[in-house]
Design a protein around this motif. Structure first.
Motif, PDB file in Angstrom:
ATOM      1  N   VAL A  89      17.332  -4.059 -15.108  1.00  0.00           N
ATOM      2  CA  VAL A  89      18.010  -3.589 -16.320  1.00  0.00           C
ATOM      3  C   VAL A  89      19.197  -2.705 -15.967  1.00  0.00           C
ATOM      4  N   SER A  90      19.092  -1.925 -14.894  1.00  0.00           N
ATOM      5  CA  SER A  90      20.184  -1.006 -14.538  1.00  0.00           C
ATOM      6  C   SER A  90      21.468  -1.736 -14.167  1.00  0.00           C
ATOM      7  N   THR A  91      21.355  -3.010 -13.744  1.00  0.00           N
ATOM      8  CA  THR A  91      22.558  -3.746 -13.346  1.00  0.00           C
ATOM      9  C   THR A  91      23.466  -4.076 -14.532  1.00  0.00           C
ATOM     10  N   MET A  92      23.011  -3.780 -15.747  1.00  0.00           N
ATOM     11  CA  MET A  92      23.880  -3.950 -16.912  1.00  0.00           C
ATOM     12  C   MET A  92      24.940  -2.863 -16.964  1.00  0.00           C
ATOM     13  N   TRP A  93      24.694  -1.737 -16.284  1.00  0.00           N
ATOM     14  CA  TRP A  93      25.629  -0.616 -16.340  1.00  0.00           C
ATOM     15  C   TRP A  93      26.145  -0.209 -14.963  1.00  0.00           C
ATOM     16  N   VAL A  94      25.374  -0.459 -13.912  1.00  0.00           N
ATOM     17  CA  VAL A  94      25.795  -0.044 -12.577  1.00  0.00           C
ATOM     18  C   VAL A  94      25.956  -1.274 -11.699  1.00  0.00           C
ATOM     19  N   PRO A  95      26.735  -1.189 -10.617  1.00  0.00           N
ATOM     20  CA  PRO A  95      26.871  -2.331  -9.707  1.00  0.00           C
ATOM     21  C   PRO A  95      25.522  -2.730  -9.120  1.00  0.00           C
ATOM     22  N   THR A  96      25.387  -4.020  -8.822  1.00  0.00           N
ATOM     23  CA  THR A  96      24.132  -4.533  -8.289  1.00  0.00           C
ATOM     24  C   THR A  96      23.718  -3.813  -7.011  1.00  0.00           C
ATOM     25  N   SER A  97      24.684  -3.410  -6.208  1.00  0.00           N
ATOM     26  CA  SER A  97      24.379  -2.739  -4.948  1.00  0.00           C
ATOM     27  C   SER A  97      23.714  -1.383  -5.142  1.00  0.00           C
ATOM     28  N   LEU A  98      23.773  -0.830  -6.375  1.00  0.00           N
ATOM     29  CA  LEU A  98      23.192   0.491  -6.633  1.00  0.00           C
ATOM     30  C   LEU A  98      21.838   0.407  -7.332  1.00  0.00           C
ATOM     31  N   LYS A  99      21.309  -0.768  -7.511  1.00  0.00           N
ATOM     32  CA  LYS A  99      20.047  -0.890  -8.258  1.00  0.00           C
ATOM     33  C   LYS A  99      18.888  -0.220  -7.521  1.00  0.00           C
ATOM     34  N   TYR A 100      18.901  -0.224  -6.187  1.00  0.00           N
ATOM     35  CA  TYR A 100      17.861   0.457  -5.437  1.00  0.00           C
ATOM     36  C   TYR A 100      17.938   1.963  -5.658  1.00  0.00           C
ATOM     37  N   VAL A 101      19.151   2.472  -5.777  1.00  0.00           N
ATOM     38  CA  VAL A 101      19.340   3.906  -6.005  1.00  0.00           C
ATOM     39  C   VAL A 101      18.720   4.308  -7.337  1.00  0.00           C
ATOM     40  N   VAL A 102      18.927   3.497  -8.365  1.00  0.00           N
ATOM     41  CA  VAL A 102      18.371   3.790  -9.685  1.00  0.00           C
ATOM     42  C   VAL A 102      16.845   3.839  -9.624  1.00  0.00           C
ATOM     43  N   ALA A 103      16.246   2.871  -8.936  1.00  0.00           N
ATOM     44  CA  ALA A 103      14.786   2.837  -8.820  1.00  0.00           C
ATOM     45  C   ALA A 103      14.272   4.078  -8.110  1.00  0.00           C
ATOM     46  N   MET A 104      14.943   4.490  -7.037  1.00  0.00           N
ATOM     47  CA  MET A 104      14.509   5.674  -6.308  1.00  0.00           C
ATOM     48  C   MET A 104      14.689   6.948  -7.126  1.00  0.00           C
ATOM     49  N   LEU A 105      15.752   7.022  -7.901  1.00  0.00           N
ATOM     50  CA  LEU A 105      15.972   8.192  -8.753  1.00  0.00           C
ATOM     51  C   LEU A 105      14.861   8.327  -9.788  1.00  0.00           C
ATOM     52  N   ILE A 106      14.446   7.219 -10.373  1.00  0.00           N
ATOM     53  CA  ILE A 106      13.343   7.255 -11.343  1.00  0.00           C
ATOM     54  C   ILE A 106      12.073   7.747 -10.676  1.00  0.00           C
ATOM     55  N   MET A 107      11.802   7.273  -9.463  1.00  0.00           N
ATOM     56  CA  MET A 107      10.618   7.719  -8.748  1.00  0.00           C
ATOM     57  C   MET A 107      10.676   9.224  -8.487  1.00  0.00           C
ATOM     58  N   ILE A 108      11.829   9.716  -8.058  1.00  0.00           N
ATOM     59  CA  ILE A 108      11.967  11.143  -7.753  1.00  0.00           C
ATOM     60  C   ILE A 108      11.766  11.986  -9.005  1.00  0.00           C
ATOM     61  N   ILE A 109      12.358  11.548 -10.118  1.00  0.00           N
ATOM     62  CA  ILE A 109      12.236  12.305 -11.367  1.00  0.00           C
ATOM     63  C   ILE A 109      10.781  12.370 -11.826  1.00  0.00           C
ATOM     64  N   VAL A 110      10.081  11.233 -11.752  1.00  0.00           N
ATOM     65  CA  VAL A 110       8.678  11.216 -12.169  1.00  0.00           C
ATOM     66  C   VAL A 110       7.837  12.120 -11.278  1.00  0.00           C
ATOM     67  N   LEU A 111       8.076  12.091  -9.972  1.00  0.00           N
ATOM     68  CA  LEU A 111       7.293  12.904  -9.051  1.00  0.00           C
ATOM     69  C   LEU A 111       7.593  14.394  -9.209  1.00  0.00           C
ATOM     70  N   LEU A 112       8.812  14.746  -9.629  1.00  0.00           N
ATOM     71  CA  LEU A 112       9.117  16.153  -9.903  1.00  0.00           C
ATOM     72  C   LEU A 112       8.301  16.664 -11.089  1.00  0.00           C
ATOM     73  N   VAL A 113       8.077  15.785 -12.060  1.00  0.00           N
ATOM     74  CA  VAL A 113       7.312  16.174 -13.244  1.00  0.00           C
ATOM     75  C   VAL A 113       5.814  16.036 -12.997  1.00  0.00           C
ATOM     76  N   ARG A 114       5.424  14.968 -12.292  1.00  0.00           N
ATOM     77  CA  ARG A 114       4.002  14.692 -12.039  1.00  0.00           C
ATOM     78  C   ARG A 114       3.838  14.308 -10.571  1.00  0.00           C
TER      79      ARG A 114
END
Length: 451
Positions: A414-439
Motif C-alpha cells: 500500500v505504501s508504494t502508492m505514495w512512496v517509491p517502490t525502493s522505500l517500501k522496506y523502510v515503511v515496513a520497518m518504521l511501522i515495526m519500530i513505532i509499534v515496538l516503542l508503544v508495545r
C-alpha cells in the motif's frame, strides 16, 4: 558435508535460467501460443509502456519475447498481423495489464484463437493524451485486435480506490505467504532460543525444490508444492541432526550458535548460486487472472497459494491446541527445564520443531516462487521481513507471526502508492519500530520481567 552433497545432487538437474531483470525498469516476458497450444515463433510484437515508449520484439522458438520496460505501470501488447499464424489472432488487443515493479520479470501469456480479431491498428503509447487506436499513415508495426485507445485512457484514469484495492489484495497474498514462513522461525526461537539467520535459506531451498520439480522435471505444480513441503522438512531434520544438535550437546552459548547460523546462511546462499546460477528463475505457471473483481486480478497460484497458507496455518493452530505433541511443544517453549522434569523428551520436541519449521518454510518458499521470480539470494532478501514479522507480532507466538506478517505485507504494497517502490522496506520497518516503542513485547507477545 552430507548437506552440501545433497544440494550438489540437485544441481545435476539444472536447466538454463531466464535472463536477469533490467535495472532500469521491469522486464516483460511475453509468451505467445497458437490455437493448438504450441509456441508461436517469429511473431512480431510492439509493447507500449507507461512511459510512452513503443518497444518492439519478436518471439523466439519457444514463443517468448523479452522486452525491457522503461518504468512500472500499465503496458499494452500489439501484434503485427502479417507475422501471425494463418487463420488465428488474439482474442483482444492490446492486452493491457498492470505491473507493480515489485516482481521482475513480469510474465504475460497470450493464447491465439482461431478466427481471432486481426484488425490492423497502429500501436499508440499508453501515456499519449489521446490515443484513438486507428490506423495511421506511418505504417509502423500494425497490431491485430481491437482499437487500443480505450485502454490507454483507462490506464490514466484508474481511481484511487481501484489502486488501493489492488495493493491490498497483493499485500494480503504476500503477507499470508510471509506469515507461513515466519511461523517456522517463531517456533524455532520459542523452543531453542535461537534467532536462526539461516531460516531465509530454508525458504529459498523450498523455492528451488519447486522449481526443480515443476520447471526442470516438468511435473505438476501440486507435486512441486508437496515436494517442497517434504524436502523442506527433510532439510530441517538434516540441519538439526548434523549441526544444531551437536552444538547443543557441546553447550555452546546462544550467541555462538547464532553466529554459526549466519555462517550457514552465507554458505548455503553461495551453494544455491553455484548450483542454479545467479540469474532469476521462474516456475512455469499460467499467469492469466482467474479471479477478477473491479481492478483486482488474481492468478491461479495467488488464490491457491493463499488458501494453502490459510489451511496450513489453521492446522498448525489445531496441532498446538489439541494434540499431545503440540501441548508438549508449548510446554518446552514456556519452560524447558520444567518440561524435562515432567518427562517430556525435549530433544525429540526440538527435532519435531526443526522438521516442522523446515516444512513450513519449504512450502512457503515454493508458493513465493509462484508469486514472484526466485533467485539464489531470495531468502536473504526476505529474512529482514521474517524477523520484522516475528518481532512485530511478538517473539515466540504463532499467531503473532501471522499478524505481523500481514501488517508488513500490507504496509509494503500500500505504501508504494505514495512512496517509491525502493522505500517500501523502510515503511515496513518504521511501522515495526513505532509499534515496538508503544508495545515492546509486540502485538500478541507477553510482558516478561527481566532481573
Amino acid at each position: 558435508m552430507a548437506l552440501l552433497a545433497f544440494l550438489a545432487l540437485c544441481g545435476t538437474f539444472q536447466a538454463r535460467s531466464a535472463p536477469g531483470a533490467n535495472a532500469a525498469g521491469v522486464q516483460l516476458i511475453v509468451t505467445v501460443t497458437g490455437a493448438d497450444s504450441k509456441p508461436a515463433a517469429k511473431v512480431a510484437i510492439t509493447v507500449a509502456d507507461a512511459a510512452g515508449q513503443l518497444i518492439k520484439g519478436t518471439t523466439d522458438a519457444d514463443g517468448k519475447a523479452t522486452i525491457a520496460l522503461t518504468e512500472s505501470g500499465r503496458y499494452g501488447v500489439y501484434f503485427d498481423v502479417a507475422t501471425l499464424p494463418s487463420g488465428v489472432g488474439p482474442a483482444a488487443n492490446p492486452t493491457v495489464r498492470a505491473t507493480t515493479g515489485n516482481i521482475s520479470p513480469q510474465f504475460t501469456a497470450i493464447t491465439l484463437t482461431a478466427g481471432g480479431v486481426r484488425t490492423e491498428v497502429t500501436p499508440a503509447p499508453l501515456a499519449a493524451p489521446s490515443a484513438t487506436g486507428t490506423a495511421s499513415s506511418t505504417g509502423s508495426a500494425a497490431a491485430g485486435g481491437e482499437a487500443g485507445g480505450g485502454s490507454a485512457s483507462s490506464a490514466d484514469s484508474t481511481s484511487f480506490l481501484d489502486q488501493l484495492s489492488s495493493k491490498i489484495s497483493t499485500g494480503l497474498t504476500f503477507g499470508l505467504l510471509l506469515g507461513l514462513a515466519s511461523i517456522g522461525l517463531s517456533l524455532i526461537y520459542s523452543t531453542t532460543g535461537l534467532n536462526n539467520f539461516a531460516h531465509g535459506e530454508l525458504v529459498t531451498f523450498g523455492a528451488f525444490m519447486a522449481y526443480m520439480i515443476a520447471g526442470q522435471w516438468n511435473l505438476n505444480g501440486w507435486i512441486a508444492i508437496s515436494g517442497a513441503l517434504v524436502l523442506g522438512g527433510c532439510f530441517g531434520y538434516l540441519q538439526d541432526f548434523l549441526l544444531w544438535r551437536p552444538l547443543r550437546k557441546r553447550r555452546l552459548g546462544m550467541m555462538q550458535i547464532m553466529i554459526v547460523s549466519i555462517g550457514l546462511s552465507l554458505a548455503l546462499r553461495y551453494v544455491f548460486a553455484f548450483i542454479w546460477g545467479p540469474d532469476r528463475l521462474s516456475i512455469p505457471a499460467n499467469n492469466d487472472p482467474v479471479v477478477s473483481f473491479g481492478s483486482v486480478n488474481l492468478r491461479y497460484w495467488d488464490v491457491v497459494g493463499s488458501i494453502i497458507a490459510i489451511v496450513l496455518l489453521v492446522l498448525v493452530a489445531l496441532f498446538f491446541s489439541f494434540t499431545r505433541t503440540g501441548k508438549a511443544t508449548r510446554a518446552v517453549a514456556d519452560n524447558k527445564a520444567l518440561a524435562a522434569a515432567t518427562g517430556i523428551n525435549v530433544e525429540r520436541i526440538t527435532r519435531i520443531v526443526w522438521v516442522g519449521g523446515g516444512a513450513l518454510a519449504g512450502v512457503a518458499g515454493a508458493l513465493i516462487g509462484y508469486y514472484q521470480t526466485l533467485q539464489w539470494n531470495a531468502g536473504a532478501l526476505i529474512l529482514l521481513l521474517l524477523f520484522a514479522s516475528v518481532t512485530l507480532g511478538g517473539l515466540g507466538t504463532t499467531w503473532g507471526a501471522l499478524v505481523g506478517a500481514i501488517i508488513i505485507g500490507l504496509a509494503m504494497d500500500v505504501s508504494t502508492m505514495w512512496v517509491p517502490t525502493s522505500l517500501k522496506y523502510v515503511v515496513a520497518m518504521l511501522i515495526m519500530i513505532i509499534v515496538l516503542l508503544v508495545r515492546p513485547q509486540g502485538l500478541l507477545g507477553r510482558k516478561q520481567r527481566i532481573g
